[in-house]
Enzyme design. Structure first.
Site, short mmCIF file in Angstrom:
data_model
loop_
_atom_site.label_atom_id
_atom_site.label_comp_id
_atom_site.label_asym_id
_atom_site.label_seq_id
_atom_site.Cartn_x
_atom_site.Cartn_y
_atom_site.Cartn_z
N HIS A 120 0.82 -1.21 0.00
CA HIS A 120 0.00 0.00 0.00
C HIS A 120 0.85 1.27 0.00
O HIS A 120 1.89 1.35 0.63
CB HIS A 120 -0.93 0.01 1.21
CG HIS A 120 -0.22 -0.07 2.53
ND1 HIS A 120 0.23 1.04 3.20
CD2 HIS A 120 0.12 -1.14 3.30
CE1 HIS A 120 0.81 0.67 4.33
NE2 HIS A 120 0.76 -0.65 4.41
N ASP A 121 0.40 2.23 -0.79
CA ASP A 121 0.97 3.58 -0.84
C ASP A 121 2.37 3.64 -1.42
O ASP A 121 3.05 4.66 -1.30
CB ASP A 121 0.97 4.22 0.56
CG ASP A 121 -0.41 4.25 1.18
OD1 ASP A 121 -1.27 4.98 0.65
OD2 ASP A 121 -0.65 3.53 2.17
N GLY A 138 5.03 -1.01 2.84
CA GLY A 138 4.21 0.16 2.59
C GLY A 138 4.99 1.45 2.48
O GLY A 138 6.05 1.62 3.09
#
Length: 262
Positions: A120-121, A138
Site C-alpha cells: 500500500h501507498d 508500505g
C-alpha cells in the site's frame, strides 16, 4: 472484447473494447482498463484500480486487493498503473491507505517478475526492473530505472533514487541515493551503476562527475552535511547537462527521512 467464457467481469467495470481477459479471471466493478491490455488466466483485478494501455498481466496475480494494514477500514483508496508494464506470475499490488495519499502508483514500461509484492501507498517510477520475489513494504518510493535483485526487501517509508541498483537478497532499512549500487545484509554501497548509465546514453563526462559525487559522499570521510556542501561546489563547477544529474543526487539527500545507506 476478447473475454474468455469462464472469466467474470462485473458489468460496472470499464474495459476498452480491445482488452483481453483470460480464463477464470475476475474483474471487479470499480476497475478501469485501457486499450491493448491483456489480463491472463486466473488473475483477480479488484478495488478502485485503473490500468493503462498495453500492459500484460500473467496468470495468478492479485491486483488491487485491500492493503495488508490493520488500520484499513474499507475506504475507497486507489491503485493506478500506467502503460506497457509486464507483470509476471503471482504478483500482488495493493491499494493505498487514507493514512498516506490514498493511492498506490506504478508508472510505465516496468518489468515486474514473478512473486513481486508492491504494498500500500508505494510509488514506483518508470522503466524499473524488479526480479523474482522482490518485495516493497508500505509507503516505499522507487525512482525511474531502478533495478531490484531477486529476494530483495525494502522497509516501510524507504526511498530508492533513480538509476540505483539493489543486489540479490538485500534487505534495505534506509534510503538509497540515485545511481548507487548496493548489496548485502547489512546493505553496503559498492559504487555507481556505470554499466546501466552507459546503456541509457549518459556521456563520459556525466558518468565521471557522478562517480566523483559518489566518492565525495562515500569515500571522502566527510560528514553528511560536509558532503552536501562539497556536492554544492561540484554542481557549481560543471556544465548544465552534468549538473542536472548531480542535483538529482543532492536533492535526494535533502528529502531522505530514514537516512541513507552509508
Amino acid at each position: 472484447m476478447a473475454i474468455h467464457s469462464t472469466a467474470i467481469v462485473d458489468p460496472k467495470a470499464q474495459l476498452d473494447s480491445s482488452v483481453e481477459v483470460g480464463a477464470y479471471s475476475i474483474i471487479g466493478p470499480n476497475v478501469r482498463i485501457d486499450a491493448g491490455t491483456k489480463i491472463g488466466p486466473h488473475v483477480v483485478v479488484e478495488g478502485h484500480t485503473t490500468i493503462g494501455k498495453d500492459n500484460q498481466f500473467f496468470q495468478f496475480s492479485s491486483i488491487g486487493a485491500a492493503p495488508q494494514d490493520k488500520k484499513y477500514a474499507g475506504e475507497p483508496t486507489l491503485l493506478e498503473i500506467g502503460d506497457r508494464n509486464v507483470v509476471r506470475e503471482f504478483c500482488t499490488f495493493n491499494l493505498g491507505t487514507v493514512q498516506d495519499g490514498g493511492v498506490t502508483r506504478v508508472g510505465s514500461d516496468n518489468w515486474i517478475m514473478a512473486y513481486v509484492h508492491i504494498a500500500h501507498d508505494c510509488h514506483v517510477g518508470n522503466r524499473t526492473i524488479f526480479a523474482n520475489n522482490a518485495a516493497l513494504a508500505g509507503h516505499v518510493h522507487i525512482g525511474d530505472w531502478v533495478i531490484l535483485g531477486g529476494f530483495s526487501n525494502v522497509h516501510q517509508f524507504c526511498k530508492i533514487g533513480a538509476h540505483a541498483m539493489v543486489g540479490m537478497s538485500t534487505s534495505l532499512t534506509q534510503d538509497v541515493p540515485p545511481f548507487v549500487i548496493l548489496n548485502g545484509n547489512p546493505a553496503a554501497a559498492h559504487g555507481i551503476n556505470i554499466e546501466g548509465l552507459k546503456r541509457r546514453g549518459f556521456s563520459r563526462e556525466q558518468i565521471s562527475a557522478i562517480r566523483q559525487a559518489y566518492k565525495t559522499l562515500y569515500k571522502s570521510g566527510l560528514t553528511l552535511d560536509e558532503a552536501k556542501a562539497a556536492l554544492d561546489q561540484e554542481i557549481a563547477q560543471v556544465s548544465a547537462d552534468v549538473a542536472q544529474h548531480l542535483q538529482l543526487m543532492r536533492s535526494f539527500l535533502d528529502t531522505s527521512t530514514r537516512g541513507i545507506v552509508r
